[in-house]
Write a protein that holds these residues in place. Sequence first.
Motif, short mmCIF file in Angstrom:
data_model
loop_
_atom_site.label_atom_id
_atom_site.label_comp_id
_atom_site.label_asym_id
_atom_site.label_seq_id
_atom_site.Cartn_x
_atom_site.Cartn_y
_atom_site.Cartn_z
N TYR A 84 9.27 70.27 25.10
CA TYR A 84 10.24 69.19 24.91
C TYR A 84 10.33 68.81 23.44
O TYR A 84 9.33 68.75 22.72
N PHE A 323 16.65 63.26 27.72
CA PHE A 323 16.48 64.65 28.16
C PHE A 323 17.74 65.50 27.97
O PHE A 323 17.80 66.62 28.46
N HIS A 326 17.55 69.41 26.76
CA HIS A 326 16.14 69.76 26.95
C HIS A 326 15.94 71.26 26.70
O HIS A 326 16.68 72.08 27.24
#
Length: 458
Positions: A84, A323, A326
Amino acid sequence: MTLTEHDTAASGLPEAGWGNLWPHFTRLGGRSTPVITRGEGTYIWDDRGRKVLDGLSGLFVVQAGHGRREVAEAMARQAADLAYFPVWGYATPPVVQLAERLAAAAPGDINRVFFTTGGGEAVESAWKVAKQYFKLTGRPLKHKVISRAIAYHGTPQGALAITGLPAMKQQFEPLTPGGFRVPNTNIYRAPEHGDDPVAFGLWAANRIEEAILFEGPETVAAVVLEPVQNSGGCFTPPPGYFQRVREICDKYDVLLVSDEVICAFGRHGTTFACEKFGYVPDIITCAKGMSSGYAPIGAMLTTDRVAEPFLRDKVMFPHGYTFGGHPVAAAAALANLDIFETEGLNRRVLDNEGAFGDTMRTLLDLPIVGDVRGDGYFWAVELVKDKDTKESFTTEERERLIRGFLPKALFDNGLYCRPDDRGDPVVQVAPPLISGQAEFDEIERILRHTLTEATSLF
């Protein structure tokens, strides 16, 4: 199975409340629900070992089919390298590569890609970027959005305001102001020109111009349309419809948003469905099939013209998601698009859509089937009480048919698909793009058997 308030089929989950799980678009007080444990190709299995044809690609998502190890392996490699990092002022290699790939596949000068984690977020982003675009270009009153009746565009407060389904919005009002509705392209129930698709398309498109003029062109920022409208049951665009809409948007300086959350990535045989239907929008929203569901990812794509004001000194689009973009999801999408290329999935849909449509239309001989419509690998069967008059079912009858009988009966008979009555009652099918005639025949066989059973309810 239906995704609008439904009782669910039997399974091993607890009867009361299903333990700790709060399912989406589902009655918590309903019966227990199936537990899906694995998938392979075009099939899924539940915790009882039942093999069921996935006739909805999960939720119009699993384009490349279940169990693609090459996608899972690409995700594992990326997670091992970098699981991430945000795109808030930074980038990662898979996100950059995916943006380049999407821009290359998009029509016209659609070259900027803003990543989200899903379709509703993409639609929300499109409205926000349209509002700021017009503020940056000196037209601050342009903020309203026009969409079609019965159309679904997502559940965030802004996207829900664009959605044309009053029953889905009532519990959450007041919503973001500025959403307005025009007629959709359901020619089966056309108010006029029902026997002339070209005239009907022109009539429907001109209602958009009428709405812009009524609200005031200086206040309207965008028109948001799906290439093929999902809610209501696969309303395809009449010939010339989108060409006229493009003219209208250009005339009044309104951004045309092609909401392709369902329609993109091969569902209609092209990467973006607007290409198939012959128009170039200002913004595309997409999600679902981008990764074939192996990881959550969506995007808003814009033209250079829309992006230009945001390139100015000290200008920022103050919007984003933790996110969004991602890296593992981007790696999944890249691997999924590799499958599209190596296996020619877009070409496969174009080569087989005629056979799929012909197979589905054989259901028209059933007394409960009023219409069969769709395009590509995206079809709907409209159910009626009287075939000659097109009379639909009462509220009580819909409850019995759409929520009480069809979901469990279809699943028990070996088919997962979507009974729905947000418009008139329909059953929708959208199988994985790896499907062929064998799957089409199985879908038709199970639908025929189940719908024949359903006629005994009335």
